[in-house]
Design a protein around this motif. Structure first.
Motif, PDB file in Angstrom:
ATOM      1  N   ALA A 208      32.539  33.938  37.542  1.00 41.79           N
ATOM      2  CA  ALA A 208      33.981  34.107  37.503  1.00 41.79           C
ATOM      3  C   ALA A 208      34.683  33.065  38.372  1.00 41.79           C
ATOM      4  O   ALA A 208      34.220  32.734  39.476  1.00 41.79           O
ATOM      5  N   TRP A 209      35.799  32.561  37.879  1.00 45.70           N
ATOM      6  CA  TRP A 209      36.575  31.545  38.584  1.00 45.70           C
ATOM      7  C   TRP A 209      37.087  32.094  39.925  1.00 45.70           C
ATOM      8  O   TRP A 209      37.611  33.203  40.003  1.00 45.70           O
ATOM      9  N   HIS A 210      36.874  31.306  41.009  1.00 43.85           N
ATOM     10  CA  HIS A 210      37.279  31.688  42.351  1.00 43.85           C
ATOM     11  C   HIS A 210      36.681  33.026  42.763  1.00 43.85           C
ATOM     12  O   HIS A 210      37.346  33.853  43.390  1.00 43.85           O
ATOM     13  N   ARG A 211      35.431  33.225  42.381  1.00 49.81           N
ATOM     14  CA  ARG A 211      34.755  34.473  42.722  1.00 49.81           C
ATOM     15  C   ARG A 211      34.620  34.557  44.236  1.00 49.81           C
ATOM     16  O   ARG A 211      34.074  33.660  44.877  1.00 49.81           O
TER      17      ARG A 211
END
Length: 219
Positions: A208-211
Motif C-alpha cells: 500500500a502507498w505510504h504504508r
C-alpha cells in the motif's frame, strides 16, 4: 476458435505438458514437506489439475477435461513416480520446485487463455481466466501443504504478474490473428523467464502507498 488455431493433437500436447511440469512441482514440494507417496500423488494431481478444473467449470466445459481424459489423470501419477525415485538432493529441491512451477505457469496461462477464448469469452476475460488457470493449482497446492499461497504474500517474488503478462500476450496475438504453433512460444517463454528473473532478482509487487504500519508478517 481454438480448433482454428491448433490441431486437436497440439492442443492436447500443450495441456499435457503443462500438467506434467505442474505435477512435478507439486510432487517435489511434497518431498520437501516429507509427505509419503500418497501425499505426493495428491499434491501432484491438485497442482496439475486444479487451475484447469476451475477454468472448465467457469466456461461451462463440463464434465471437465480432467474427468474425461485418462491422460490428464495419469500424467501427474507418472510425474509422481519420477520424483519418488529421482528427486534431487534435499538442498536442491526448493530451486527445482521453482523452475518447474515457472514452466507450468507459462504453459497454463497461455493454454487457459486460448481455451477460454474458444468458449466465447472476450479477450480481456479470456486472459483473466488464463491467469486463473495458471495460478489456481499452485494456490491449492500451497494450501494443502500448509503454506500461505505465494500469490498472496508480499514477501514473495512476483508470481501472478508473469502469468498476467503471458496471458495478455496470448490475447494480443489472438486479436491480431497471429497466434499459431510458432508464435505461441513467445508468451509461454516470456511468462517463464519473467518468473525465473523475479525469483533470481527478488522482484516483488509494491504494498500500500505510504504504508505506515510497523506490523510484521505472521509466519
Amino acid at each position: 476458435m481454438l480448433t482454428d488455431l491448433f490441431s486437436p493433437s497440439v492442443q492436447h500436447s500443450l495441456d499435457l505438458a503443462g500438467i506434467f511440469v505442474f505435477a512435478i512441482s507439486g510432487a517435489l514440494l511434497a518431498v520437501r514437506k516429507n509427505f509419503d507417496v500418497f501425499g505426493m500423488a495428491v499434491l501432484a494431481e491438485v497442482t496439475a489439475l486444479g487451475g484447469g478444473l476451475l477454468r472448465d467449470l467457469i466456461i461451462g466445459a463440463v464434465p471437465p477435461a480432467a474427468f474425461t481424459d485418462l491422460g490428464y489423470f495419469l500424467t501427474p501419477l507418472f510425474a509422481t513416480l519420477i520424483v519418488f525415485f529421482l528427486h534431487p538432493e534435499v538442498e536442491r529441491i526448493t530451486k527445482a520446485v521453482g523452475v518447474f512451477d515457472a514452466a507450468g505457469l507459462g504453459l497454463f496461462c497461455v493454454a487457459g487463455t486460448v481455451k477460454a477464448y474458444e468458449h466465447g469469452l472476450g479477450l480481456t476475460f479470456a486472459a483473466t481466466l488464463g491467469l486463473a488457470t495458471a495460478v489456481g493449482g499452485g494456490v491449492l497446492r500451497d494450501i494443502l501443504a500448509h503454506e500461505v499461497p505465494s500469490l498472496l504474500r508480499w514477501d514473495r517474488d512476483l508470481y501472478a504478474v508473469p502469468a498476467m503478462v503471458g496471458s495478455a500476450m496470448a490475447a494480443l496475438l489472438i486479436h491480431f490473428e497471429s497466434l499459431d504453433g510458432t508464435t505461441i512460444v513467445a508468451p509461454v517463454l516470456t511468462a517463464f523467464v519473467l518468473r525465473l528473473m523475479a525469483m533470481k532478482f527478488h522482484w516483488r509487487a509494491p504494498r500500500a502507498w505510504h504504508r505506515r504500519s510497523a506490523a510484521t508478517e505472521e509466519v
